[in-house]
Design an enzyme around this catalytic site. Structure first.
Site, mmCIF file in Angstrom:
data_model
loop_
_atom_site.group_PDB
_atom_site.id
_atom_site.type_symbol
_atom_site.label_atom_id
_atom_site.label_comp_id
_atom_site.label_asym_id
_atom_site.label_seq_id
_atom_site.Cartn_x
_atom_site.Cartn_y
_atom_site.Cartn_z
ATOM 1 N N LYS A 85 3.653 8.673 9.262
ATOM 2 C CA LYS A 85 3.372 7.830 10.645
ATOM 3 C C LYS A 85 4.257 8.642 11.830
ATOM 4 O O LYS A 85 4.248 9.651 12.181
ATOM 5 C CB LYS A 85 3.350 6.597 10.163
ATOM 6 N N TYR A 138 0.965 -1.172 -0.165
ATOM 7 C CA TYR A 138 0.098 -0.027 0.017
ATOM 8 C C TYR A 138 0.838 1.205 -0.111
ATOM 9 O O TYR A 138 1.772 1.231 0.674
ATOM 10 C CB TYR A 138 -0.934 0.083 1.256
ATOM 11 N N ASP A 194 9.260 2.945 0.285
ATOM 12 C CA ASP A 194 8.049 3.592 0.972
ATOM 13 C C ASP A 194 8.280 3.118 2.374
ATOM 14 O O ASP A 194 7.983 2.027 2.942
ATOM 15 C CB ASP A 194 6.698 3.148 0.504
HETATM 16 C C1 LIG Z 1 -0.061 4.453 5.562
HETATM 17 C C2 LIG Z 1 0.789 4.030 4.579
HETATM 18 C C3 LIG Z 1 0.748 5.254 3.597
HETATM 19 C C4 LIG Z 1 -0.129 6.138 3.419
HETATM 20 O O1 LIG Z 1 -0.072 7.217 4.567
HETATM 21 P P1 LIG Z 1 -1.169 7.991 4.867
HETATM 22 O O2 LIG Z 1 -0.673 9.036 5.827
HETATM 23 O O3 LIG Z 1 -2.449 7.273 5.360
HETATM 24 O O4 LIG Z 1 -1.693 8.952 3.486
HETATM 25 C C5 LIG Z 1 1.618 5.218 2.407
HETATM 26 N N1 LIG Z 1 2.700 4.185 2.543
HETATM 27 C C6 LIG Z 1 2.588 3.045 3.471
HETATM 28 C C7 LIG Z 1 3.728 2.111 3.447
HETATM 29 C C8 LIG Z 1 1.773 3.148 4.686
HETATM 30 O O5 LIG Z 1 1.602 2.111 5.565
#
Ligand SMILES: *Cc1c(COP(=O)(O)O)cnc(C)c1O
Length: 425
Positions: free
Chosen positions: A265, A142, A237
């Protein structure tokens, strides 16, 4: 009926699904979500006053535990000066310097407001830098909800992306190709198919949005090589893994260097923050110096920077935390493995340091297909059984458990007792 149920009844009338982000809806579980009133350390309290041990940790930001005193103080202090100026501030410079000084593969960084924005922007920069359009992502990874990233595995790895969501025009995902996690051959095949037009490979260096799926030995190294061979950028990511597996994230943990990295995060300590960064020659393409446009009215917000920078500094100055989280992970996930063995249950646990998932499947989980072989009904029962015993976990088979510094050995052992109890019924 409790207050959570009452609030949910009201919420569904005015917020789609009653929630502002889908996973909160307990979709697979079939009960109203717990509405949270407050949290402290490793505990979270719902509006009915029930206490739970929290393994969501706001999906990662609360690596030091909820309401961590230094972070809270820094926010309160920043608030006194005003909530936002939409102008340059000293703390943004400090934040960027701190990241660039301590993350070897980041020479320049741009702050944004979410992980979604960080990825969307990093992908744009990768395309701007390489002059190519194709992006390779992995099924089950994701990367936020920007149009180009909402692509399913679709009808197999050799097709270009079919949108995973209504409202995403096919044109937006035409250049997104989907490979199989932990399968380098699938990446090479797509690189060949793209015929030199791959701008970037984006990957969660530890898959953490299909449940936890660690990279096989050589997978990340192989991606690095393939990217170099085909002239594509490698984007890690690290929205979940950054500052969690090690201060330098998965890149440091696995010793593989990406060209660009995205954060979210943890970097905001609970405030809505994201960031992307990388090599100077790439990042100098970002507006206003370069031709790749990217902006944000509230980006680098002083309250968010205060929270995030305080947490990052604390982590950097207390790097024993990473060894501690590794130990806690072994205690919790190793303990769960033992219980499964004791009870002759064929399920699998994947874990990397503080991240872990119990998959209700007999298969080894190495990619999205094997993750999806899980019995989500069994998970749902397990979730309810754990919640009833005061353990608050992500309400989905396909999310991670997050350990924080605040989860003591004693709390972990209590959690293991609850797991044992559940499987003894
Ligand atoms: C949570 C997440 C996102 C998206 O971040 P948001 O702050 O929810 O937009 C992107 N990449 C990874 C790996 C994530 O866990």
């Amino acid at each position: 009926m409790g207050l959570s149920e009452e609030l949910f009844d009201r919420a569904v009338k005015v917020i789609p699904g009653g929630v502002n982000s889908p996973v909160r809806a307990y979709g697979a579980i079939g009960i109203a979500p717990r509405f949270i009133d407050r949290a402290d350390g490793c505990h979270i309290y719902d509006v009915d006053g029930k206490e739970y041990v929290d393994y969501i940790d706001s999906w990662g930001p609360m690596i030091l535990g909820h309401n961590f005193p230094e972070v809270k103080e820094s926010v309160l202090k920043a608030c006194e000066k005003g909530l936002s100026f939409g102008c340059a501030t000293a703390i943004e410079v400090e934040m960027a310097e701190f990241i660039c000084d301590h993350i070897p593969h980041v020479d320049m960084v741009r702050m944004v407001n979410s992980g979604t924005e960080a990825v969307m922007s990093a992908v744009r920069v990768a395309r701007g830098f390489t002059g190519k359009n194709k992006i390779i992502k992995f099924a089950g990874c994701y990367h936020g909800h920007s149009d180009a990233m909402l692509v399913s595995a679709g009808s197999g790895v050799m097709t270009s992306g079919v949108p995973d969501s209504a409202g995403v025009p096919k044109g937006c995902t035409e250049d997104t190709m989907t490979a199989v996690y932990n399968d380098l051959d699938s990446v090479r095949a797509l690189m060949e198919q793209a015929d030199g037009q791959t701008a970037a490979v984006i990957v969660e260096a530890v898959g953490a949005n299909m449940g936890v799926v660690p990279p096989k030995k050589g997978f990340l190294e192989g991606l690095r090589k393939l990217c170099d061979e085909y002239g594509a950028l490698l984007i890690f990511d690290e929205v979940i893994t950054g500052f969690r597996l090690a201060f330098g994230g998965a890149a440091e943990y696995f010793g593989v260097t990406p060209d660009l990295v995205t954060y979210g995060k943890i970097i905001g300590a609970g405030m809505p923050v994201g960031a992307y960064g990388g090599r100077r020659e790439i990042m100098e393409l970002v507006s206003p110096v370069g031709k790749v446009y990217q902006a944000g009215t509230l980006s680098g917000n002083p309250i968010a920077m205060a929270a995030g920078l305080t947490q990052l500094k604390y982590l950097y100055e207390h790097q024993e935390i990473y060894k501690d989280l590794e130990e806690k992970g072994k205690r919790l996930y190793g303990g769960m493995e033992k219980i499964l063995a004791e009870k002759n249950l064929p399920y699998h646990i994947n874990h990397v340091s503080s991240l872990g998932s119990l998959f209700f499947t007999e298969q080894e989980v190495v990619d999205y297909t094997s993750a999806k072989s899980s019995d989500t009904k069994a998970f749902s029962e397990y979730f309810k059984g754990m919640l009833a015993q005061g353990i608050h976990m992500a309400p989905s088979q396909f999310e991670a458990m997050f350990l924080s510094v605040a989860h003591t050995d004693e709390i972990i052992d209590q959690t293991l007792e609850a797991v044992r109890n559940y499987f003894t019924k």
